[in-house]
Design a protein around this motif. Structure first.
Motif, PDB file in Angstrom:
ATOM      1  N   GLU A  30      28.792   6.989 -20.388  1.00  0.00           N
ATOM      2  CA  GLU A  30      29.489   5.741 -20.091  1.00  0.00           C
ATOM      3  C   GLU A  30      28.669   4.875 -19.141  1.00  0.00           C
ATOM      4  OE1 GLU A  30      33.829   4.222 -18.426  1.00  0.00           O
ATOM      5  OE2 GLU A  30      33.513   6.345 -18.815  1.00  0.00           O
ATOM      6  N   LEU A  31      28.084   5.479 -18.109  1.00  0.00           N
ATOM      7  CA  LEU A  31      27.271   4.713 -17.156  1.00  0.00           C
ATOM      8  C   LEU A  31      26.038   4.107 -17.822  1.00  0.00           C
ATOM      9  CD1 LEU A  31      27.412   6.981 -13.976  1.00  0.00           C
ATOM     10  CD2 LEU A  31      28.571   4.795 -14.340  1.00  0.00           C
ATOM     11  N   LEU A  32      25.462   4.822 -18.780  1.00  0.00           N
ATOM     12  CA  LEU A  32      24.276   4.299 -19.468  1.00  0.00           C
ATOM     13  C   LEU A  32      24.566   3.025 -20.255  1.00  0.00           C
ATOM     14  CD1 LEU A  32      22.601   7.602 -20.682  1.00  0.00           C
ATOM     15  CD2 LEU A  32      21.553   5.889 -19.193  1.00  0.00           C
ATOM     16  N   THR A  33      25.831   2.828 -20.625  1.00  0.00           N
ATOM     17  CA  THR A  33      26.172   1.630 -21.392  1.00  0.00           C
ATOM     18  C   THR A  33      26.404   0.412 -20.495  1.00  0.00           C
ATOM     19  OG1 THR A  33      28.564   2.015 -21.355  1.00  0.00           O
ATOM     20  CG2 THR A  33      27.307   3.051 -23.145  1.00  0.00           C
ATOM     21  N   LEU A  34      26.489   0.638 -19.186  1.00  0.00           N
ATOM     22  CA  LEU A  34      26.814  -0.452 -18.267  1.00  0.00           C
ATOM     23  C   LEU A  34      25.568  -1.156 -17.765  1.00  0.00           C
ATOM     24  CD1 LEU A  34      29.577   1.384 -16.197  1.00  0.00           C
ATOM     25  CD2 LEU A  34      29.895  -0.191 -18.115  1.00  0.00           C
ATOM     26  N   LEU A  42      23.663  -3.449 -14.581  1.00  0.00           N
ATOM     27  CA  LEU A  42      23.605  -3.355 -13.125  1.00  0.00           C
ATOM     28  C   LEU A  42      24.714  -4.165 -12.446  1.00  0.00           C
ATOM     29  CD1 LEU A  42      19.753  -3.500 -12.476  1.00  0.00           C
ATOM     30  CD2 LEU A  42      21.273  -1.530 -12.279  1.00  0.00           C
ATOM     31  N   GLY A  43      25.240  -5.172 -13.103  1.00  0.00           N
ATOM     32  CA  GLY A  43      26.284  -5.995 -12.512  1.00  0.00           C
ATOM     33  C   GLY A  43      27.700  -5.494 -12.757  1.00  0.00           C
ATOM     34  N   ASP A  44      27.844  -4.407 -13.491  1.00  0.00           N
ATOM     35  CA  ASP A  44      29.176  -3.886 -13.845  1.00  0.00           C
ATOM     36  C   ASP A  44      29.726  -2.975 -12.742  1.00  0.00           C
ATOM     37  OD1 ASP A  44      29.087  -5.199 -16.291  1.00  0.00           O
ATOM     38  OD2 ASP A  44      28.240  -3.475 -17.337  1.00  0.00           O
ATOM     39  N   ARG A  45      29.817  -3.507 -11.539  1.00  0.00           N
ATOM     40  CA  ARG A  45      30.198  -2.700 -10.378  1.00  0.00           C
ATOM     41  C   ARG A  45      31.599  -2.117 -10.497  1.00  0.00           C
ATOM     42  NH1 ARG A  45      27.422  -5.323  -5.243  1.00  0.00           N
ATOM     43  NH2 ARG A  45      29.046  -4.124  -4.226  1.00  0.00           N
ATOM     44  N   VAL A  46      32.538  -2.889 -11.005  1.00  0.00           N
ATOM     45  CA  VAL A  46      33.920  -2.418 -11.110  1.00  0.00           C
ATOM     46  C   VAL A  46      33.999  -1.223 -12.049  1.00  0.00           C
ATOM     47  CG1 VAL A  46      36.254  -3.037 -11.871  1.00  0.00           C
ATOM     48  CG2 VAL A  46      34.907  -4.666 -10.534  1.00  0.00           C
ATOM     49  N   GLU A  47      33.326  -1.310 -13.182  1.00  0.00           N
ATOM     50  CA  GLU A  47      33.341  -0.223 -14.151  1.00  0.00           C
ATOM     51  C   GLU A  47      32.653   1.024 -13.590  1.00  0.00           C
ATOM     52  OE1 GLU A  47      32.408  -3.333 -14.802  1.00  0.00           O
ATOM     53  OE2 GLU A  47      33.616  -4.045 -16.479  1.00  0.00           O
ATOM     54  N   VAL A  48      31.541   0.825 -12.885  1.00  0.00           N
ATOM     55  CA  VAL A  48      30.822   1.950 -12.283  1.00  0.00           C
ATOM     56  C   VAL A  48      31.707   2.629 -11.237  1.00  0.00           C
ATOM     57  CG1 VAL A  48      28.845   2.627 -10.856  1.00  0.00           C
ATOM     58  CG2 VAL A  48      28.527   0.996 -12.735  1.00  0.00           C
ATOM     59  N   ARG A  49      32.352   1.831 -10.390  1.00  0.00           N
ATOM     60  CA  ARG A  49      33.249   2.396  -9.380  1.00  0.00           C
ATOM     61  C   ARG A  49      34.362   3.198 -10.034  1.00  0.00           C
ATOM     62  NH1 ARG A  49      33.067  -2.674  -6.595  1.00  0.00           N
ATOM     63  NH2 ARG A  49      35.161  -3.088  -7.356  1.00  0.00           N
ATOM     64  N   HIS A  50      34.878   2.698 -11.148  1.00  0.00           N
ATOM     65  CA  HIS A  50      35.958   3.384 -11.848  1.00  0.00           C
ATOM     66  C   HIS A  50      35.501   4.776 -12.309  1.00  0.00           C
ATOM     67  CE1 HIS A  50      39.542   3.957 -14.248  1.00  0.00           C
ATOM     68  NE2 HIS A  50      38.781   4.232 -15.304  1.00  0.00           N
ATOM     69  N   ILE A  95      33.078   6.610 -11.073  1.00  0.00           N
ATOM     70  CA  ILE A  95      32.832   7.453  -9.908  1.00  0.00           C
ATOM     71  C   ILE A  95      34.151   7.866  -9.251  1.00  0.00           C
ATOM     72  CG2 ILE A  95      31.742   7.591  -7.634  1.00  0.00           C
ATOM     73  CD1 ILE A  95      29.799   7.619 -10.103  1.00  0.00           C
ATOM     74  N   GLU A  96      35.109   6.965  -9.177  1.00  0.00           N
ATOM     75  CA  GLU A  96      36.417   7.305  -8.605  1.00  0.00           C
ATOM     76  C   GLU A  96      37.109   8.391  -9.427  1.00  0.00           C
ATOM     77  OE1 GLU A  96      38.313   3.468  -8.456  1.00  0.00           O
ATOM     78  OE2 GLU A  96      37.436   2.985  -6.504  1.00  0.00           O
ATOM     79  N   GLN A  97      37.026   8.288 -10.746  1.00  0.00           N
ATOM     80  CA  GLN A  97      37.608   9.320 -11.607  1.00  0.00           C
ATOM     81  C   GLN A  97      36.936  10.672 -11.353  1.00  0.00           C
ATOM     82  OE1 GLN A  97      37.150   7.522 -15.534  1.00  0.00           O
ATOM     83  NE2 GLN A  97      39.379   7.405 -15.699  1.00  0.00           N
ATOM     84  N   ARG A  98      35.619  10.670 -11.197  1.00  0.00           N
ATOM     85  CA  ARG A  98      34.890  11.911 -10.939  1.00  0.00           C
ATOM     86  C   ARG A  98      35.323  12.509  -9.610  1.00  0.00           C
ATOM     87  NH1 ARG A  98      34.366  15.735 -12.820  1.00  0.00           N
ATOM     88  NH2 ARG A  98      32.717  17.186 -12.604  1.00  0.00           N
ATOM     89  N   LEU A  99      35.441  11.661  -8.587  1.00  0.00           N
ATOM     90  CA  LEU A  99      35.873  12.146  -7.273  1.00  0.00           C
ATOM     91  C   LEU A  99      37.271  12.762  -7.343  1.00  0.00           C
ATOM     92  CD1 LEU A  99      34.532   9.392  -4.850  1.00  0.00           C
ATOM     93  CD2 LEU A  99      33.883  11.805  -4.906  1.00  0.00           C
ATOM     94  N   ASN A 100      38.160  12.137  -8.113  1.00  0.00           N
ATOM     95  CA  ASN A 100      39.509  12.694  -8.271  1.00  0.00           C
ATOM     96  C   ASN A 100      39.459  14.071  -8.920  1.00  0.00           C
ATOM     97  OD1 ASN A 100      40.750  10.473  -7.107  1.00  0.00           O
ATOM     98  ND2 ASN A 100      41.082   9.443  -9.056  1.00  0.00           N
ATOM     99  N   LYS A 101      38.599  14.227  -9.933  1.00  0.00           N
ATOM    100  CA  LYS A 101      38.461  15.533 -10.584  1.00  0.00           C
ATOM    101  C   LYS A 101      37.877  16.566  -9.621  1.00  0.00           C
ATOM    102  CE  LYS A 101      37.961  13.659 -15.234  1.00  0.00           C
ATOM    103  NZ  LYS A 101      37.013  13.372 -16.317  1.00  0.00           N
TER     104      LYS A 101
END
Length: 128
Positions: A66-70, A72-80, A82-88
């Motif tokens: 998913e990150l490879l498709t984003l 450099l300016g897609d900060r909101v999507e990247v944060r999402h 990473i936040e999901q990973r942190l929750n897991k």
């Protein structure tokens, strides 16, 4: 820079099968054949480095994809992602803390119980 898959693997300190696996699951492109060889470029080295750094940071392959498709300016999507990973990770930590508590309790019981039978094995052999 034109590299065969073997040279690409050596340059990135991976084995060829890992690269082929990444291609099968869509993490990496499959270059077109030229004179019965597939040639890789600097971009492929960068992709493999990205994948390795992301794996080292604890990301799963589907998250890396998913990150490879984003961009450099897609900060909101990247944060999402990473936040999901942190929750897991937090969920897994809680699960591991519960397991640690259970095993510690068993160990304490084993050390303090005067019975001939091992309380840990007794607990494991109990019918549900």
């Amino acid at each position: 820079m034109n590299l065969t898959i073997g040279r690409l693997a050596k340059a990135c300190q991976l084995n060829v099968e890992t690269i082929r696996y990444y291609q099968r699951i869509g993490l990496m492109r499959i270059p077109e054949s030229t004179q019965s060889y597939r040639y890789y470029h600097q971009q492929d080295i960068e992709t493999l480095n990205f994948i390795q750094k992301a794996k080292d940071a604890g990301l799963q392959l589907n998250e890396i994809k998913e990150l490879l498709t984003l961009n450099l300016g897609d900060r909101v999507e990247v944060r999402h992602v990473i936040e999901q990973r942190l929750n897991k990770i937090d969920e897994r930590i809680k699960e591991l803390q519960g397991l640690k508590q259970r095993l510690s309790t068993w160990l304490d019981e084993c050390k303090t119980t005067e019975n001939e039978c091992c309380p840990i094995l007794l607990e494991l052999k109990k019918s549900i």
